[in-house]
Scaffold this active site. Structure first.
Site, PDB file in Angstrom:
ATOM      1  CD  GLU A   1     -31.918  23.782   8.963  1.00 57.34           C
ATOM      2  OE1 GLU A   1     -33.040  23.516   8.497  1.00 57.34           O
ATOM      3  OE2 GLU A   1     -30.963  24.144   8.252  1.00 57.34           O
TER       4      GLU A   1
ATOM      5  CE  LYS B   1     -34.705  18.108   1.245  1.00 54.47           C
ATOM      6  NZ  LYS B   1     -34.560  18.214   2.702  1.00 54.47           N
TER       7      LYS B   1
ATOM      8  CE1 TYR C   1     -30.787  16.754   0.948  1.00 59.47           C
ATOM      9  CE2 TYR C   1     -32.610  15.291   1.450  1.00 59.47           C
ATOM     10  CZ  TYR C   1     -31.658  16.199   1.860  1.00 59.47           C
ATOM     11  OH  TYR C   1     -31.590  16.561   3.175  1.00 59.47           O
TER      12      TYR C   1
ATOM     13  CG  LEU D   1     -34.425  23.038   3.453  1.00 59.40           C
ATOM     14  CD1 LEU D   1     -33.598  23.285   2.205  1.00 59.40           C
ATOM     15  CD2 LEU D   1     -34.786  21.586   3.581  1.00 59.40           C
TER      16      LEU D   1
END
Lengths: 284, 284
Positions: free
Chosen positions: A180, A148, A33, A204
């Site tokens: 993250e 992702k 996505y 990511l």
């Protein structure tokens, strides 16, 4: 009023936006996505979102290719139909529909492409003014967070845990190092140095992360990508997150430690403003 | 002819079996599942599958409870409508439909319950006669594999990789230790000792795994749960997998090493027969 949602070439009312129970997104979390922000009714950094999407699909050996012009067209159409002045377009591409089997289906299986919009105040909102607070939690995710995918159950658990504890988000850690946030990259500032973790297979590589690096350099700050510990973060001069929807948002508390006396950071604020300015100057 | 699929209380043709694009299974892989085998048109170990499903839901803080009697009823009805003499019922429960947000939706959000059948030859088939071959791959999954979620992208990648290399399945390893197969538990036999990894947060505690432990004890083998290395496995007397659909299936080759000269193991075979016998004696 109901949103219009994009499902495989069709524009349908959100109540009618449905996919097969045999879709591999639904059975195997086999989907990728992107979330693209909308400012002034236009798209932020659309090309880079498409590039990353292509990379995600390549890493997972998706067979069919996507047509970026077509994707741009339905992004714009959704923004227009749903009257999104400020908000996001959520885009998802799954490997498609197949009889349930762990083995990938034939490489000519038709991808399932869905997209919808959300209205959101991105530039002016409470977190922009007050910053956010974060807790740290152990990172239990898989080892390909550079792709992702929709395998978002753990970030979702972490975010919910943060809210339960009165914080706004959770920073995920491995061996004491910050990886993250639940859906954003984590940064700290020490003196004139800005640190964020190097983008490898475990986090990511944010589109906003990359854009902010450039903006920071323009502001004469030195970006030194490196991992940092929770303790380093708790003792930083400033801390912030970046994402397509948060842009640059100050972190004013990490666990029990106030950052910059609990106030949004001066440099973080200038970085946010500079980022938003360049985003507004380069809309698609 | 088309299958009938169960979707939230309705029985629909498979082409019509659809869920919202806002379902959390579709956006966050926020769903759990069970696969129950069918023999002679009846369910194998149904109660234990329901117990494990309840545990998965509890671990993920799903709000609403499920009604096991109702679940048994639609399992039986699907088996009957679709004329499944031998095969499986796939059941999935997701947290339900909500606006996309990492935070869990309200705990009274209605669960999405879907189920479908597959016909499969479980007792007599080629793998039962010839065994399977496996390769080993690095285990990149998350750290809560004890919860039976649909975050199955990595097992799917591993299975596909195995097929590409001419093997039937992949055993996932961490630091040289065998964790489990792509959708089954891994076992080896050395002398009179049978080993399979202890069930902690890193592997799924198979329903068939637990049943086979009991059957093995009845056959006077000693089950000693412990992790084993790839090298130990390659040098085992026999090796096998267990799962709801494989029952007990011999592994005749691990990477380049033939096990038991590439033939199905004698004890494995007796264990398979004993397991199937007790399964047939205790159908629901």
């Amino acid at each position: 009023m109901t949103r219009t949602v994009y499902v495989n070439g069709e524009y349908v009312a959100e109540q009618e936006a449905k996919v097969s129970v045999f879709d591999r997104a639904f059975l195997f979390a086999d989907a990728v996505y992107e979330v693209t922000s909308v400012l002034n009714g236009k798209l932020v950094d659309f090309d880079n979102h498409m590039k990353r999407l292509q990379r995600s699909m390549l890493e997972l050996n998706y067979g069919p290719k996507i047509d970026e012009d077509e994707f741009l067209e339905f992004h714009r159409k959704l923004v227009s139909i749903n009257k999104i002045d400020e908000g996001i377009v959520y885009l998802q591409v799954s490997r498609g529909i197949a009889e349930r089997d762990f083995a990938f289906p034939s490489s000519d299986t038709k991808l399932t492409v869905t997209a919808f919009t959300q209205k959101k105040k991105l530039i002016e909102n409470e977190t922009a003014t007050k910053g956010i607070t974060v807790i740290t939690v152990d990172d239990l995710r898989w080892k390909r967070c550079d792709i992702k995918t929709i395998q978002l159950l753990y970030p979702s658990i972490a975010k919910t845990e943060a809210l339960k504890k009165g914080a706004d988000d959770a920073w995920m850690t491995q061996n004491g190092y910050v990886m993250e946030g639940s859906s954003n990259n984590a940064w700290i500032i020490k003196g004139k140095n800005i640190h964020t973790r190097e983008a490898d297979n475990l986090i990511l590589n944010g589109i906003t992360r990359l854009a902010v690096m450039k903006v920071a350099e323009q502001l004469k700050y030195r970006v030194v990508p490196k991992q940092f510990t929770v303790t380093e973060a708790e003792n930083a001069d400033e801390a912030f997150i970046t994402s397509a929807t948060a842009f640059v948002t100050s972190v004013v508390k990490i666990n029990d430690y106030k950052i910059n006396n609990g106030k949004i950071g001066v440099f973080t604020q200038s970085l946010r403003e500079a980022y938003i300015k360049q985003a507004l100057d380069t809309l698609t």
